[in-house]
Design an enzyme around this catalytic site. Sequence first.
Site, PDB file in Angstrom:
ATOM      1  N   THR A 156       4.852  -6.672  60.122  1.00  0.00           N
ATOM      2  CA  THR A 156       6.070  -6.244  59.428  1.00  0.00           C
ATOM      3  C   THR A 156       7.293  -7.032  59.894  1.00  0.00           C
ATOM      4  OG1 THR A 156       7.587  -4.364  59.253  1.00  0.00           O
ATOM      5  CG2 THR A 156       6.204  -4.396  61.179  1.00  0.00           C
ATOM      6  N   ASP A 157       8.305  -7.068  59.044  1.00  0.00           N
ATOM      7  CA  ASP A 157       9.573  -7.695  59.447  1.00  0.00           C
ATOM      8  C   ASP A 157      10.317  -6.829  60.462  1.00  0.00           C
ATOM      9  OD1 ASP A 157      10.221  -5.616  57.712  1.00  0.00           O
ATOM     10  OD2 ASP A 157      11.657  -6.777  56.528  1.00  0.00           O
ATOM     11  N   GLU A 158       9.874  -5.579  60.612  1.00  0.00           N
ATOM     12  CA  GLU A 158      10.580  -4.681  61.535  1.00  0.00           C
ATOM     13  C   GLU A 158      10.457  -5.130  62.987  1.00  0.00           C
ATOM     14  OE1 GLU A 158      10.264  -0.497  60.731  1.00  0.00           O
ATOM     15  OE2 GLU A 158       9.674  -0.876  58.662  1.00  0.00           O
ATOM     16  N   TYR A 188       7.339   2.479  66.148  1.00  0.00           N
ATOM     17  CA  TYR A 188       6.481   1.807  65.165  1.00  0.00           C
ATOM     18  C   TYR A 188       6.603   0.289  65.293  1.00  0.00           C
ATOM     19  CZ  TYR A 188       5.182  -0.330  60.694  1.00  0.00           C
ATOM     20  OH  TYR A 188       4.653  -1.160  59.737  1.00  0.00           O
ATOM     21  N   LYS A 233       3.859  -2.622  66.421  1.00  0.00           N
ATOM     22  CA  LYS A 233       3.471  -3.761  65.575  1.00  0.00           C
ATOM     23  C   LYS A 233       3.771  -5.076  66.305  1.00  0.00           C
ATOM     24  CE  LYS A 233       1.949  -3.709  61.960  1.00  0.00           C
ATOM     25  NZ  LYS A 233       0.535  -3.589  61.496  1.00  0.00           N
TER      26      LYS A 233
END
Length: 359
Positions: free
Chosen positions: A143-145, A170, A174
Amino acid sequence: MTLPYALDTITVAQIAKFESKIMKILITGGAGFIGSNFVHYWAEQHPEDSIIVFDALTYAANRASLASLQNKITFVEGDITDREAVDAVMAGVDCVVHFAAESHNDRAIADPFIFTKTNVIGTHTLLESARQHKVSRFHHISTDEVFGDIPLNEKYKFSESTRYNPRSPYSASKAGSDHVVNAYFETYKLPVTISNCTNNFGPYQHPEKLIPRSIIRLLHGQNIPIYGEGNQVRDWLYVKDHCRAIELILQKGKIGDTYCVGGMTEEVTNLQIAQKLIKALGLSENKIEFVTDRAGHDVKYAIDWSKINKELGWQPEHDFDTWLTTTVEWYKNNEAWWKETANEAESFYKAQGEQVLTK
Ligand SMILES: NC(=O)c1ccc[n+]([C@@H]2O[C@H](COP(=O)([O-])OP(=O)(O)OC[C@H]3O[C@@H](n4cnc5c(N)ncnc54)[C@H](O)[C@@H]3O)[C@@H](O)[C@H]2O)c1
């Protein structure tokens, strides 16, 4: 399908496998949102391949998403943290596409440990098994998060060279999984690729997520709950565009590389999304209510997807508004798919103490 590789990254025996007509592809998390869309996509594009879906069937899974593919795939219920189960399913596999994860930020705040277990330990377990079984490709969905967030007034975007700066349980989990994937490439030369994508939307997305939840609530005559002031900006990616990006990375991506994948949105806020959905359903503007914001809520994500565009020729097929209309139609026509889980999602938010601030 044949997957071409640079010769120095994998062995000749591994390449030979891809020259055979049938590829055995293992899709983890294939009963979840993006995973199930990818299973449909792959079955349609590569009907000759043998598809195995490995999924623990957590609350986020929905077997109904794969119902029409019953005779075309092998479904194995199992947990990616269970080495024995993973080894059993990995035997003879050519390519792993790894979606399985705990994926919902709100749940990570309430119960963070399962995120580290599934996303870090689970990914590590798969990598080790893939290494032992000499799989020819391990593609990891991230993810870009992992890059943190961007201040609202800033115009820069995340790219493959952005420093990791996860800010939630989260995104930290990741980020951890991405590092383990990269370590397996550097240390063991496992042929890996990673894609870091933005927020996805489209069919089969769990009703706990912003877009499906909003559509479903509007269809029930209820208001859309918007966190804080609704000024959070996301770079929305239609799930089918994402599936095509993964296919291209598998076919033409460079081993060991990361690809950022994003959508065609121009700074669209959550509030604007709510307004677009209200309009798409032909309703009036007073269908929005503001609720208590999520702790540590990132304000903005935006991805520069020029690398995958230039190197692999990928771009989204349509703009955001077109795909949003497609998505609204899908939820309107598939109530049987979401009815039960929509109630569960509402119970989850109620239990979290979601509170309306103003209307
Ligand atoms: N949805 C998004 O907008 C988005 C954006 C960026 C990245 N991602 C990433 O894409 C991947 C897929 O996301 P999604 O939205 O489809 O997730 P999802 O929550 O809809 O589905 C996850 C699937 O993984 C399965 N799963 C969970 N724990 C498991 C375990 N221990 N063993 C086996 N299976 C397990 C679940 O049963 C479910 O079917 C995730 O890795 C996520 O981090 C998602």
